[in-house]
Design a protein around this motif. Structure first.
Motif, PDB file in Angstrom:
ATOM      1  N   PHE A   1       0.814  -1.218   0.000  1.00  0.00           N
ATOM      2  CA  PHE A   1       0.000   0.000   0.000  1.00  0.00           C
ATOM      3  C   PHE A   1       0.848   1.268   0.000  1.00  0.00           C
ATOM      4  CE2 PHE A   1      -3.565  -2.651   1.883  1.00  0.00           C
ATOM      5  CZ  PHE A   1      -4.366  -2.555   0.754  1.00  0.00           C
ATOM      6  N   THR A   2       2.007   1.234   0.664  1.00  0.00           N
ATOM      7  CA  THR A   2       2.863   2.421   0.688  1.00  0.00           C
ATOM      8  C   THR A   2       3.732   2.523  -0.563  1.00  0.00           C
ATOM      9  OG1 THR A   2       4.584   1.223   1.912  1.00  0.00           O
ATOM     10  CG2 THR A   2       2.958   2.459   3.214  1.00  0.00           C
ATOM     11  N   THR A   3       3.539   1.582  -1.487  1.00  0.00           N
ATOM     12  CA  THR A   3       4.275   1.519  -2.761  1.00  0.00           C
ATOM     13  C   THR A   3       5.784   1.401  -2.536  1.00  0.00           C
ATOM     14  OG1 THR A   3       4.588   3.909  -3.166  1.00  0.00           O
ATOM     15  CG2 THR A   3       2.474   2.952  -3.814  1.00  0.00           C
ATOM     16  N   THR A   4       6.164   0.662  -1.499  1.00  0.00           N
ATOM     17  CA  THR A   4       7.584   0.472  -1.207  1.00  0.00           C
ATOM     18  C   THR A   4       8.168  -0.663  -2.037  1.00  0.00           C
ATOM     19  OG1 THR A   4       7.226   1.265   1.047  1.00  0.00           O
ATOM     20  CG2 THR A   4       9.278   0.078   0.623  1.00  0.00           C
ATOM     21  N   GLY A   5       7.552  -1.837  -1.952  1.00  0.00           N
ATOM     22  CA  GLY A   5       8.036  -2.970  -2.740  1.00  0.00           C
ATOM     23  C   GLY A   5       9.063  -3.833  -2.045  1.00  0.00           C
ATOM     24  N   SER A   6       9.392  -3.535  -0.782  1.00  0.00           N
ATOM     25  CA  SER A   6      10.270  -4.419  -0.009  1.00  0.00           C
ATOM     26  C   SER A   6       9.466  -5.657   0.365  1.00  0.00           C
ATOM     27  CB  SER A   6      10.755  -3.713   1.260  1.00  0.00           C
ATOM     28  OG  SER A   6      11.459  -2.542   0.937  1.00  0.00           O
ATOM     29  N   SER A   7      10.060  -6.830   0.202  1.00  0.00           N
ATOM     30  CA  SER A   7       9.301  -8.055   0.401  1.00  0.00           C
ATOM     31  C   SER A   7      10.022  -9.035   1.320  1.00  0.00           C
ATOM     32  CB  SER A   7       9.039  -8.741  -0.945  1.00  0.00           C
ATOM     33  OG  SER A   7       8.325  -9.949  -0.785  1.00  0.00           O
ATOM     34  N   ILE A   8       9.233  -9.862   2.016  1.00  0.00           N
ATOM     35  CA  ILE A   8       9.806 -10.918   2.841  1.00  0.00           C
ATOM     36  C   ILE A   8       9.853 -12.233   2.070  1.00  0.00           C
ATOM     37  CG2 ILE A   8       9.213  -9.887   5.067  1.00  0.00           C
ATOM     38  CD1 ILE A   8       7.090 -12.726   3.767  1.00  0.00           C
ATOM     39  N   LEU A   9       9.352 -12.221   0.818  1.00  0.00           N
ATOM     40  CA  LEU A   9       9.286 -13.438   0.010  1.00  0.00           C
ATOM     41  C   LEU A   9      10.583 -13.645  -0.773  1.00  0.00           C
ATOM     42  CD1 LEU A   9       5.689 -13.060  -1.450  1.00  0.00           C
ATOM     43  CD2 LEU A   9       6.381 -14.379   0.555  1.00  0.00           C
TER      44      LEU A   9
ATOM     45  N   SER B   1      -2.245  -3.674  -4.606  1.00  0.00           N
ATOM     46  CA  SER B   1      -2.127  -2.783  -3.445  1.00  0.00           C
ATOM     47  C   SER B   1      -1.240  -1.583  -3.778  1.00  0.00           C
ATOM     48  CB  SER B   1      -1.572  -3.545  -2.236  1.00  0.00           C
ATOM     49  OG  SER B   1      -0.241  -3.990  -2.461  1.00  0.00           O
ATOM     50  N   HIS B   2      -0.255  -1.771  -4.665  1.00  0.00           N
ATOM     51  CA  HIS B   2       0.565  -0.636  -5.122  1.00  0.00           C
ATOM     52  C   HIS B   2      -0.306   0.398  -5.822  1.00  0.00           C
ATOM     53  CE1 HIS B   2       4.285  -2.360  -3.998  1.00  0.00           C
ATOM     54  NE2 HIS B   2       4.484  -3.144  -5.034  1.00  0.00           N
ATOM     55  N   TRP B   3      -1.170  -0.097  -6.712  1.00  0.00           N
ATOM     56  CA  TRP B   3      -2.003   0.822  -7.497  1.00  0.00           C
ATOM     57  C   TRP B   3      -2.986   1.573  -6.601  1.00  0.00           C
ATOM     58  CZ3 TRP B   3      -6.948   2.042  -9.170  1.00  0.00           C
ATOM     59  CH2 TRP B   3      -7.014   2.792 -10.350  1.00  0.00           C
ATOM     60  N   ILE B   4      -3.523   0.877  -5.601  1.00  0.00           N
ATOM     61  CA  ILE B   4      -4.453   1.514  -4.657  1.00  0.00           C
ATOM     62  C   ILE B   4      -3.732   2.606  -3.875  1.00  0.00           C
ATOM     63  CG2 ILE B   4      -5.893   1.150  -2.605  1.00  0.00           C
ATOM     64  CD1 ILE B   4      -6.255  -1.773  -3.599  1.00  0.00           C
ATOM     65  N   GLY B   5      -2.544   2.283  -3.377  1.00  0.00           N
ATOM     66  CA  GLY B   5      -1.819   3.234  -2.541  1.00  0.00           C
ATOM     67  C   GLY B   5      -1.108   4.327  -3.309  1.00  0.00           C
ATOM     68  N   GLY B   6      -0.886   4.112  -4.619  1.00  0.00           N
ATOM     69  CA  GLY B   6      -0.123   5.076  -5.404  1.00  0.00           C
ATOM     70  C   GLY B   6      -0.726   6.461  -5.405  1.00  0.00           C
ATOM     71  N   MET B   7      -1.985   6.563  -5.812  1.00  0.00           N
ATOM     72  CA  MET B   7      -2.657   7.856  -5.812  1.00  0.00           C
ATOM     73  C   MET B   7      -3.244   8.168  -4.439  1.00  0.00           C
ATOM     74  SD  MET B   7      -3.292  10.547  -7.520  1.00  0.00           S
ATOM     75  CE  MET B   7      -2.809  10.007  -9.149  1.00  0.00           C
TER      76      MET B   7
ATOM     77  N   GLY C   1       2.279  -2.101 -10.422  1.00  0.00           N
ATOM     78  CA  GLY C   1       3.495  -1.743  -9.702  1.00  0.00           C
ATOM     79  C   GLY C   1       4.168  -0.510 -10.261  1.00  0.00           C
ATOM     80  N   THR C   2       4.133  -0.359 -11.590  1.00  0.00           N
ATOM     81  CA  THR C   2       4.766   0.804 -12.232  1.00  0.00           C
ATOM     82  C   THR C   2       3.967   2.074 -11.971  1.00  0.00           C
ATOM     83  OG1 THR C   2       5.614  -0.636 -13.987  1.00  0.00           O
ATOM     84  CG2 THR C   2       5.618   1.725 -14.421  1.00  0.00           C
ATOM     85  N   ALA C   3       2.650   1.984 -12.109  1.00  0.00           N
ATOM     86  CA  ALA C   3       1.795   3.161 -11.899  1.00  0.00           C
ATOM     87  C   ALA C   3       1.879   3.654 -10.461  1.00  0.00           C
ATOM     88  CB  ALA C   3       0.351   2.825 -12.261  1.00  0.00           C
ATOM     89  N   GLY C   4       1.864   2.714  -9.523  1.00  0.00           N
ATOM     90  CA  GLY C   4       1.957   3.101  -8.121  1.00  0.00           C
ATOM     91  C   GLY C   4       3.372   3.322  -7.656  1.00  0.00           C
TER      92      GLY C   4
END
Length: 479
Positions: free
Chosen positions: A107-115, A132-138, A213-216
């Motif tokens: 949601f914060t468009t960070t992209g750090s992952s535990i996977l 969730s990236h797209w939701i949080g982006g705008m 992911g790109t948009a957000g």
């Protein structure tokens, strides 16, 4: 404190998130995945709580700055807690802290992952991570502003609290109209990107995940090598759109309304493109010996620079293996960030420009103590309030960064890992260096460190103060 309006908006958050979960729910149906049941349960739970909350209209719709900050912070916390539930229920990420870290990163468009390997996740889980990236982006509250009727001009208190950058203005007299325009531009650019990716031979599912992911400017990959295995065409398209989504959306509005002179006048946008080009050329010169030819080095440099400065976090190569000069440039770009009013994170180009102008003014006053010199941006004088807010932001930013590095140092990892972990989460970038480089992940950290880094991601996305104000006793007093 107007608690009734805060509860009312939190109800809207629950309902909107329930609707958003239809995307992974439909994906689960298409691919016949049992994990879709987790989304169905979460959707029903959200509606069971959200519908009663919004059905009870608040007696007072007055909404001031304090309510705006508190509502924004609580909305993002609720959004993240609810968003993590399907991960746990489906068993994809069974640990609640890991699930919370992952969705906060989304949601914060960070992209750090535990996977370590996203390909092991069900399709519905991966698309929820990317969506969730797209939701949080705008910003989810910016979307709710297009729907929610508040009295007078109170919309602006929500918009200022959620929108990234040192100042937020209205494109049109009504804030609701401004929010609608921003989302129309956001959706149009996203759809254009999806079409171009599909035309380039990228599967539709991959195209949707990559576009979200790109948009957000988020950067969750659905493959272990992020974007490394995709074609040159795909990488170039994503490079261009990452950079486009890092531009202040006000500029796009000015271009659409044919106010070209005002759009080109933006000092921030000109500086943004200058930094990208200069950084990419320096890195190209520094890493040219690592690639078959200089053009490949140039393409890789532009992708990595565009990914880091816009805080997207995609990667096409392991830049952790690049020379120290190139890695240093990328770390500096991590702090830099994109333009204010974009979907990117970081300190923002506009703040850095204001700080540089402030230093120049002080040096001028040393030489000419009686001189009167105003700081200007785009030909307009910058108010004292904006400069004060910028200076305070930087002080608080450094304090949070120092405290976070100290806390996670108890995990006994090397300083480069600890330092870049905090920097990349606080600036909503994604990958760091050393153990958390493009080929690593954040699963190595302890539960406490993951919570600290989750706090950093939320604080960075919300410009620090909405999250911090929750810890003040005066915030919760009724006046």
């Amino acid at each position: 404190m107007n608690y009734s309006i805060i509860i009312y908006i939190l109800g809207w958050i629950m309902n909107v998130e329930a609707v958003c979960m239809l995307v992974p729910g439909i994906t689960a149906l298409i691919y016949r995945e049992k994990s879709g049941i987790a989304f169905l349960i979460t959707i029903l739970a959200c509606l069971a709580i959200g519908v009663p909350l919004v059905s009870r209209k608040p007696s007072k719709k007055a909404f001031y700055a304090r309510e705006g900050l508190v509502t924004t912070a609580l909305s993002w916390i609720v959004l993240s807690i609810v968003g993590a539930v399907p991960f746990v229920l489906s068993g994809a990420i069974p640990d609640p802290i890991d699930a919370f870290f992952e969705i906060v990163s989304g949601f914060t468009t960070t992209g750090s992952s535990i996977l370590s390997d996203p390909t092991q996740m069900p399709y519905c889980i991966n698309i929820w991570r990317c969506f969730s990236h797209w939701i949080g982006g705008m910003g989810v509250l910016v979307f709710i502003l297009t729907l929610l009727p508040l009295a007078g001009g109170y919309h602006m208190n929500l918009m200022k609290a959620e929108s990234p950058g040192p100042s937020v203005g209205k494109l049109l007299p009504k804030v609701q109209s401004t929010a609608k325009i921003l989302y129309k531009i956001y959706i149009a650019l996203t759809v254009a990107l999806i079409i171009l990716l599909v035309l380039g031979g990228m599967p539709l599912y991959d195209s949707l995940c990559a576009a979200f992911g790109t948009a957000g400017t988020g950067g969750f990959g659905i493959k272990p090598d992020s974007m490394g295995s995709y074609s040159l065409y795909i990488q170039i398209v994503i490079t261009i759109f990452m950079i486009l989504f890092g531009v202040n959306f006000n500029v796009y509005f000015l271009l659409l309304t044919r106010k070209f002179s005002q759009a080109l006048k933006s000092e921030e946008v000109r500086c943004y493109f200058f930094v990208i080009i200069a950084s990419a050329l320096m890195i190209t010169f520094n890493v040219r010996h690592l690639f078959d030819n200089v053009w490949e080095a140039l393409q890789q440099a532009f992708f990595q620079v565009g990914s880091i400065i816009t805080t997207t976090g995609y990667a096409t190569t392991d830049f952790n293996q690049w020379p120290a000069v190139s890695r240093t440039i990328l770390v500096l770009l991590t702090f830099c960030g994109a333009c204010a009013g974009s979907t990117g994170g970081g300190i923002k180009i506009s703040r850095l420009l204001l700080l540089a102008k402030s230093v120049r003014k002080e040096l001028h006053l040393y030489l000419h103590p009686n001189a009167v010199k105003k700081i200007k941006m785009d030909g307009k004088a910058v108010s004292h309030e904006v400069m004060r807010a910028t200076n305070i932001y930087m002080i608080v930013y450094l304090m949070i960064m120092a405290a976070s590095i100290f806390i996670i140092s108890f995990d006994e990892f090397d300083l480069v890992t600890n330092f870049t972990a905090v920097v990349t989460t606080l600036n909503n970038v994604g990958p760091g260096l050393s153990l958390i480089g493009p080929t690593g992940n954040f699963g190595i950290f302890s539960p406490l460190s993951k919570l600290v880094l989750s706090f950093d991601m939320l604080a960075g996305r919300l410009e620090l103060f909405p999250i911090l104000i929750l810890f003040l006793r005066e915030t919760w007093k009724k006046f």
